[in-house]
Design a protein around this motif. Structure first.
Motif, PDB file in Angstrom:
ATOM      1  N   PHE A  10      -1.063   3.262  -5.154  1.00 19.84           N
ATOM      2  CA  PHE A  10      -0.155   3.204  -4.000  1.00 19.84           C
ATOM      3  C   PHE A  10       0.095   4.603  -3.446  1.00 19.84           C
ATOM      4  O   PHE A  10      -0.072   5.603  -4.137  1.00 19.84           O
ATOM      5  CB  PHE A  10       1.182   2.552  -4.399  1.00 19.84           C
ATOM      6  CG  PHE A  10       2.002   3.377  -5.379  1.00 19.84           C
ATOM      7  CD1 PHE A  10       2.988   4.247  -4.951  1.00 19.84           C
ATOM      8  CD2 PHE A  10       1.767   3.278  -6.756  1.00 19.84           C
ATOM      9  CE1 PHE A  10       3.734   5.003  -5.853  1.00 19.84           C
ATOM     10  CE2 PHE A  10       2.510   4.024  -7.667  1.00 19.84           C
ATOM     11  CZ  PHE A  10       3.504   4.891  -7.213  1.00 19.84           C
ATOM     12  N   LYS A  11       0.456   4.638  -2.174  1.00 16.41           N
ATOM     13  CA  LYS A  11       0.910   5.891  -1.568  1.00 16.41           C
ATOM     14  C   LYS A  11       2.427   5.895  -1.647  1.00 16.41           C
ATOM     15  O   LYS A  11       3.058   4.829  -1.655  1.00 16.41           O
ATOM     16  CB  LYS A  11       0.481   5.964  -0.096  1.00 16.41           C
ATOM     17  CG  LYS A  11      -1.022   5.875   0.114  1.00 16.41           C
ATOM     18  CD  LYS A  11      -1.699   7.180  -0.163  1.00 16.41           C
ATOM     19  CE  LYS A  11      -3.179   7.107   0.152  1.00 16.41           C
ATOM     20  NZ  LYS A  11      -3.968   7.982  -0.733  1.00 16.41           N
ATOM     21  N   PHE A  12       3.001   7.082  -1.641  1.00 12.03           N
ATOM     22  CA  PHE A  12       4.448   7.171  -1.846  1.00 12.03           C
ATOM     23  C   PHE A  12       5.131   7.926  -0.707  1.00 12.03           C
ATOM     24  O   PHE A  12       4.687   9.000  -0.287  1.00 12.03           O
ATOM     25  CB  PHE A  12       4.722   7.871  -3.177  1.00 12.03           C
ATOM     26  CG  PHE A  12       6.182   7.940  -3.532  1.00 12.03           C
ATOM     27  CD1 PHE A  12       6.941   6.782  -3.655  1.00 12.03           C
ATOM     28  CD2 PHE A  12       6.806   9.162  -3.747  1.00 12.03           C
ATOM     29  CE1 PHE A  12       8.291   6.834  -3.980  1.00 12.03           C
ATOM     30  CE2 PHE A  12       8.157   9.235  -4.075  1.00 12.03           C
ATOM     31  CZ  PHE A  12       8.898   8.067  -4.194  1.00 12.03           C
ATOM     32  N   ILE A  13       6.195   7.317  -0.219  1.00 14.96           N
ATOM     33  CA  ILE A  13       7.017   7.991   0.794  1.00 14.96           C
ATOM     34  C   ILE A  13       8.434   8.122   0.259  1.00 14.96           C
ATOM     35  O   ILE A  13       9.001   7.175  -0.291  1.00 14.96           O
ATOM     36  CB  ILE A  13       7.002   7.218   2.140  1.00 14.96           C
ATOM     37  CG1 ILE A  13       8.000   7.840   3.121  1.00 14.96           C
ATOM     38  CG2 ILE A  13       7.307   5.745   1.997  1.00 14.96           C
ATOM     39  CD1 ILE A  13       7.864   7.315   4.535  1.00 14.96           C
ATOM     40  N   THR A  14       9.003   9.309   0.403  1.00 14.43           N
ATOM     41  CA  THR A  14      10.390   9.498  -0.001  1.00 14.43           C
ATOM     42  C   THR A  14      11.035  10.530   0.909  1.00 14.43           C
ATOM     43  O   THR A  14      10.358  11.332   1.558  1.00 14.43           O
ATOM     44  CB  THR A  14      10.495   9.922  -1.488  1.00 14.43           C
ATOM     45  OG1 THR A  14      11.832   9.724  -1.948  1.00 14.43           O
ATOM     46  CG2 THR A  14      10.135  11.394  -1.699  1.00 14.43           C
ATOM     47  N   GLU A  48       3.779  17.166  -5.003  1.00 14.71           N
ATOM     48  CA  GLU A  48       2.801  16.587  -5.922  1.00 14.71           C
ATOM     49  C   GLU A  48       2.749  15.053  -5.859  1.00 14.71           C
ATOM     50  O   GLU A  48       1.704  14.458  -6.085  1.00 14.71           O
ATOM     51  CB  GLU A  48       3.181  17.022  -7.336  1.00 14.71           C
ATOM     52  CG  GLU A  48       1.965  17.337  -8.198  1.00 14.71           C
ATOM     53  CD  GLU A  48       2.398  17.643  -9.617  1.00 14.71           C
ATOM     54  OE1 GLU A  48       1.761  17.158 -10.547  1.00 14.71           O
ATOM     55  OE2 GLU A  48       3.407  18.366  -9.757  1.00 14.71           O
ATOM     56  N   VAL A  49       3.875  14.426  -5.574  1.00 12.21           N
ATOM     57  CA  VAL A  49       3.893  12.949  -5.586  1.00 12.21           C
ATOM     58  C   VAL A  49       3.988  12.320  -4.199  1.00 12.21           C
ATOM     59  O   VAL A  49       3.780  11.123  -4.036  1.00 12.21           O
ATOM     60  CB  VAL A  49       5.061  12.389  -6.443  1.00 12.21           C
ATOM     61  CG1 VAL A  49       4.844  12.687  -7.909  1.00 12.21           C
ATOM     62  CG2 VAL A  49       6.410  12.909  -5.980  1.00 12.21           C
ATOM     63  N   VAL A  50       4.301  13.115  -3.199  1.00 12.29           N
ATOM     64  CA  VAL A  50       4.556  12.562  -1.865  1.00 12.29           C
ATOM     65  C   VAL A  50       3.295  12.504  -1.007  1.00 12.29           C
ATOM     66  O   VAL A  50       2.541  13.468  -0.929  1.00 12.29           O
ATOM     67  CB  VAL A  50       5.638  13.412  -1.152  1.00 12.29           C
ATOM     68  CG1 VAL A  50       5.669  13.124   0.328  1.00 12.29           C
ATOM     69  CG2 VAL A  50       7.004  13.133  -1.753  1.00 12.29           C
ATOM     70  N   ASP A  51       3.064  11.342  -0.375  1.00 10.00           N
ATOM     71  CA  ASP A  51       1.959  11.212   0.572  1.00 10.00           C
ATOM     72  C   ASP A  51       2.477  11.279   2.006  1.00 10.00           C
ATOM     73  O   ASP A  51       1.798  11.744   2.900  1.00 10.00           O
ATOM     74  CB  ASP A  51       1.237   9.882   0.345  1.00 10.00           C
ATOM     75  CG  ASP A  51       0.671   9.811  -1.067  1.00 10.00           C
ATOM     76  OD1 ASP A  51      -0.322  10.496  -1.318  1.00 10.00           O
ATOM     77  OD2 ASP A  51       1.258   9.109  -1.918  1.00 10.00           O
ATOM     78  N   ILE A  52       3.703  10.761   2.212  1.00  8.34           N
ATOM     79  CA  ILE A  52       4.358  10.845   3.521  1.00  8.34           C
ATOM     80  C   ILE A  52       5.786  11.318   3.266  1.00  8.34           C
ATOM     81  O   ILE A  52       6.502  10.720   2.458  1.00  8.34           O
ATOM     82  CB  ILE A  52       4.413   9.464   4.227  1.00  8.34           C
ATOM     83  CG1 ILE A  52       3.018   8.842   4.344  1.00  8.34           C
ATOM     84  CG2 ILE A  52       5.064   9.586   5.611  1.00  8.34           C
ATOM     85  CD1 ILE A  52       3.021   7.398   4.886  1.00  8.34           C
ATOM     86  N   TYR A  53       6.187  12.369   3.940  1.00  7.48           N
ATOM     87  CA  TYR A  53       7.579  12.817   3.826  1.00  7.48           C
ATOM     88  C   TYR A  53       8.447  12.012   4.780  1.00  7.48           C
ATOM     89  O   TYR A  53       8.064  11.777   5.927  1.00  7.48           O
ATOM     90  CB  TYR A  53       7.704  14.301   4.195  1.00  7.48           C
ATOM     91  CG  TYR A  53       7.293  15.238   3.082  1.00  7.48           C
ATOM     92  CD1 TYR A  53       8.108  15.418   1.967  1.00  7.48           C
ATOM     93  CD2 TYR A  53       6.100  15.958   3.150  1.00  7.48           C
ATOM     94  CE1 TYR A  53       7.749  16.276   0.939  1.00  7.48           C
ATOM     95  CE2 TYR A  53       5.735  16.828   2.125  1.00  7.48           C
ATOM     96  CZ  TYR A  53       6.567  16.975   1.023  1.00  7.48           C
ATOM     97  OH  TYR A  53       6.216  17.822   0.008  1.00  7.48           O
ATOM     98  N   LYS A  60       0.812  -1.219   0.000  1.00  2.67           N
ATOM     99  CA  LYS A  60       0.000   0.000   0.000  1.00  2.67           C
ATOM    100  C   LYS A  60       0.841   1.263   0.000  1.00  2.67           C
ATOM    101  O   LYS A  60       0.423   2.307  -0.480  1.00  2.67           O
ATOM    102  CB  LYS A  60      -0.931  -0.011   1.214  1.00  2.67           C
ATOM    103  CG  LYS A  60      -1.903  -1.170   1.123  1.00  2.67           C
ATOM    104  CD  LYS A  60      -2.863  -1.190   2.277  1.00  2.67           C
ATOM    105  CE  LYS A  60      -3.897  -2.278   2.086  1.00  2.67           C
ATOM    106  NZ  LYS A  60      -3.327  -3.638   2.130  1.00  2.67           N
ATOM    107  N   VAL A  61       2.020   1.174   0.607  1.00  2.00           N
ATOM    108  CA  VAL A  61       2.899   2.343   0.639  1.00  2.00           C
ATOM    109  C   VAL A  61       4.273   1.952   0.104  1.00  2.00           C
ATOM    110  O   VAL A  61       4.936   1.066   0.649  1.00  2.00           O
ATOM    111  CB  VAL A  61       3.025   2.939   2.067  1.00  2.00           C
ATOM    112  CG1 VAL A  61       3.857   4.217   2.025  1.00  2.00           C
ATOM    113  CG2 VAL A  61       1.659   3.220   2.677  1.00  2.00           C
ATOM    114  N   LEU A  62       4.669   2.632  -0.964  1.00  2.00           N
ATOM    115  CA  LEU A  62       5.977   2.376  -1.582  1.00  2.00           C
ATOM    116  C   LEU A  62       6.993   3.372  -1.044  1.00  2.00           C
ATOM    117  O   LEU A  62       6.725   4.573  -0.970  1.00  2.00           O
ATOM    118  CB  LEU A  62       5.863   2.576  -3.101  1.00  2.00           C
ATOM    119  CG  LEU A  62       7.177   2.507  -3.890  1.00  2.00           C
ATOM    120  CD1 LEU A  62       7.586   1.048  -4.108  1.00  2.00           C
ATOM    121  CD2 LEU A  62       7.049   3.226  -5.234  1.00  2.00           C
TER     122      LEU A  62
END
Ligand code: PEP
Ligand code: MN
Length: 255
Positions: free
Chosen positions: A76-80, A93-98, A40-42
């Motif tokens: 998917f949600k994205f963390i980076t 724009e692309v980040v759901d979790i920092y 669910k979270v990449l």
């Protein structure tokens, strides 16, 4: 569909976040998204904070375009990791979790900027930070507070050198007993050894953690960073299965 707010409010959901250390190519991330069960979270680094400046520093803007493209195709949600407040403009724009990495736990200007952004933050402990220093640094993001900060125990520096770091399980138990913060364990950086990730993941669940951040690469030996600690999607799926079996014992549900 995975609901981040619901997760933050839940006491029982155990979240598996996984993905390559660094985003290297479209094919690489596509393999992870299609081969990892129920991901669910990449996670994936676009701007890498490498100890050695001569090593791969991440794809930067090209990586952001890639994630945008993949979000149209996969759910998917994205963390980076954000390494500089000036990246907010392109990342938001692309980040759901920092993700705030260990090297930036004391970067208070970055923390203040993220406090203004309002998105959830996965906040890694610095190599040698005490739990108190780590919790105090959270005060720079007081508007996010316990509802939107995920503390990430990623191992600390000790006298021990047989593993990359030493996973401080005490910190997980202590924080769960004394605060309402969520705690995510990163067994990949904590050990630096792919074959240890499975057992440390079991221990994380037993310690009361709220989830895991695991480095997973379709072909770890060819990874451009952290190749010794990344596991394959197949290994990740096996860990997920085992945790699903353990979960009822610890009042958890793997998501
Ligand atoms: C990472 O998760 O990619 C990373 C760089 O970790 P840390 O900040 O814990 O070293
Ligand atoms: Mn890494």
């Amino acid at each position: 569909m995975f609901d981040l707010n619901e997760y933050m409010a839940s006491k029982s959901q155990f979240l598996m976040i996984a993905g390559p250390c660094a985003l290297e190519s479209k094919e690489q991330v596509e393999s992870v998204l299609s081969e990892c069960d129920d991901l669910k979270v990449l996670r994936s680094g676009i701007f890498k904070m490498r100890t050695n400046p001569d090593t791969f520093q991440g794809l930067g803007d090209q990586g952001i375009a890639l994630i945008k493209e993949l979000k149209d195709k996969f759910d998917f949600k994205f963390i980076t990791e954000i390494t500089d407040p000036r990246q907010v403009g392109v990342l938001n724009e692309v980040v759901d979790i920092y993700q705030v990495g260990s090297r930036n736990m004391y970067n208070y200007d970055l923390l203040k900027e993220l406090n203004l952004m309002g998105k959830p933050v996965l906040f890694k402990r610095a190599f040698s930070a005490t739990v108190k220093e780590w919790l105090n640094a959270c005060d720079y993001m007081s508007d996010l507070g316990e509802e939107k900060i995920l503390l990430c125990e990623r191992g600390i520096r000790t006298f021990e050198t047989s593993t990359r770091n030493t996973l401080d399980i005490n910190s997980v138990v202590y924080i769960k007993q004394n605060t309402n913060f969520k705690v995510i364990v990163d067994p990949s950086h904590a050990s630096g050894i792919a074959s240890m990730v499975r057992k440390l993941s079991h221990v994380a669940m037993a310690s009361g953690a709220d989830g895991l951040l695991i480095e997973c690469h379709p072909n770890p030996v060819q990874a451009l960073s952290d190749k010794d600690q990344q596991i394959t999607p197949k290994e990740l799926n096996q860990i997920r299965k085992e945790l699903q079996e353990m979960a009822p014992l610890f009042d958890k549900k793997v998501i």
